[in-house]
Design a protein around this motif. Structure first.
Motif, short mmCIF file in Angstrom:
data_model
loop_
_atom_site.label_atom_id
_atom_site.label_comp_id
_atom_site.label_asym_id
_atom_site.label_seq_id
_atom_site.Cartn_x
_atom_site.Cartn_y
_atom_site.Cartn_z
N THR A 106 0.54 -1.13 0.26
CA THR A 106 0.61 -0.60 0.03
C THR A 106 0.83 1.54 0.17
O THR A 106 0.44 1.78 -1.16
CB THR A 106 -0.94 0.47 1.28
OG1 THR A 106 -1.45 -1.00 1.42
CG2 THR A 106 -1.68 1.32 1.46
N TRP A 129 -4.07 4.46 -8.79
CA TRP A 129 -5.44 4.76 -7.32
C TRP A 129 -6.24 3.88 -7.16
O TRP A 129 -7.00 3.86 -6.75
CB TRP A 129 -5.51 6.13 -7.59
CG TRP A 129 -4.89 7.31 -7.46
CD1 TRP A 129 -4.71 7.97 -8.00
CD2 TRP A 129 -4.07 7.65 -6.23
NE1 TRP A 129 -3.31 8.70 -7.70
CE2 TRP A 129 -3.12 8.52 -6.34
CE3 TRP A 129 -4.02 7.33 -4.67
CZ2 TRP A 129 -2.84 9.65 -5.85
CZ3 TRP A 129 -3.52 7.78 -4.01
CH2 TRP A 129 -2.58 9.12 -4.19
N LEU A 130 -6.78 3.12 -8.81
CA LEU A 130 -7.77 1.84 -7.78
C LEU A 130 -6.68 0.79 -7.26
O LEU A 130 -7.50 0.19 -6.42
CB LEU A 130 -7.78 1.07 -9.32
CG LEU A 130 -8.96 -0.22 -9.67
CD1 LEU A 130 -10.21 0.42 -8.56
CD2 LEU A 130 -9.04 -0.51 -10.11
N ALA A 133 -6.67 2.18 -3.24
CA ALA A 133 -7.95 1.88 -2.74
C ALA A 133 -8.03 0.32 -2.87
O ALA A 133 -9.20 0.26 -1.29
CB ALA A 133 -9.02 2.22 -3.58
N ALA A 137 -8.41 -1.65 1.54
CA ALA A 137 -9.63 -2.19 1.43
C ALA A 137 -9.97 -3.47 1.98
O ALA A 137 -9.90 -3.53 3.09
CB ALA A 137 -10.60 -2.57 0.24
#
Length: 166
Positions: A106, A129-130, A133, A137
């Motif tokens: 991350t 950026w996905l 995310a 998550a």
């Protein structure tokens, strides 16, 4: 295939968005699908070796009851509930370092996303950026989900042991 194909499609799509190359996306799809599918199947067979002795319907009933923390309706499946619950605990023990790896990924993904935002293409920035995310998550969602699964397995194991031992 049920695990490997969605992983291959997802990461192939990310490669397509980032690079714009259908060939690269196809390579990712063709490599990741069997690799991840085979890896998952082997991992599950090591964690729950007794699954091979059950019919698909019985396996599904055992998994459903164990993960939900319910008693199993069919007493002959009680040993399978105990076996699956034990396999879940073993897998959780083996995976205890995974959150640290995901945290490192991350941090690296955030650095890459920032770089792509200022220096890369729009597709690269979106893909980066996905990935950030998804990592976030995974860091927040999975520990809670795993705790619920483990609590359910513990609850399901009690009536299974009772059914097994009378």
């Amino acid at each position: 295939m049920s695990v490997g194909l969605p992983v291959g499609i997802f990461f192939g799509s990310l490669v397509l968005v980032e690079s714009g190359s259908w060939a690269a996306a196809a390579v990712v799809l063709l490599v990741l699908t069997p690799f991840y599918g085979i890896r998952t199947a082997r991992r599950m067979s090591r964690a729950w070796p007794g699954a091979k002795d059950l019919t698909p319907a019985d396996r599904a009933a055992v998994v459903r009851a164990t993960r939900r923390g319910e008693g199993i309706d069919d007493a002959r499946l009680a040993p399978a509930v105990i076996d699956y619950s034990t396999g879940l605990r073993r897998a959780a023990e083996r995976d205890r370092l995974i959150p640290w790896v995901i945290l490192l990924v991350t941090v690296l993904a955030v650095a890459l996303a920032l770089y792509d935002t200022f220096r890369g293409s729009t597709g690269e920035a979106w893909a980066s950026w996905l990935l950030v995310a998804l990592c976030l998550a995974e860091l927040t969602w999975w520990p809670r989900k795993q705790a619920r699964i483990m609590a359910g397995a513990q609850r399901a194991e009690r009536p299974a042991r009772h059914a097994l031992h009378g």
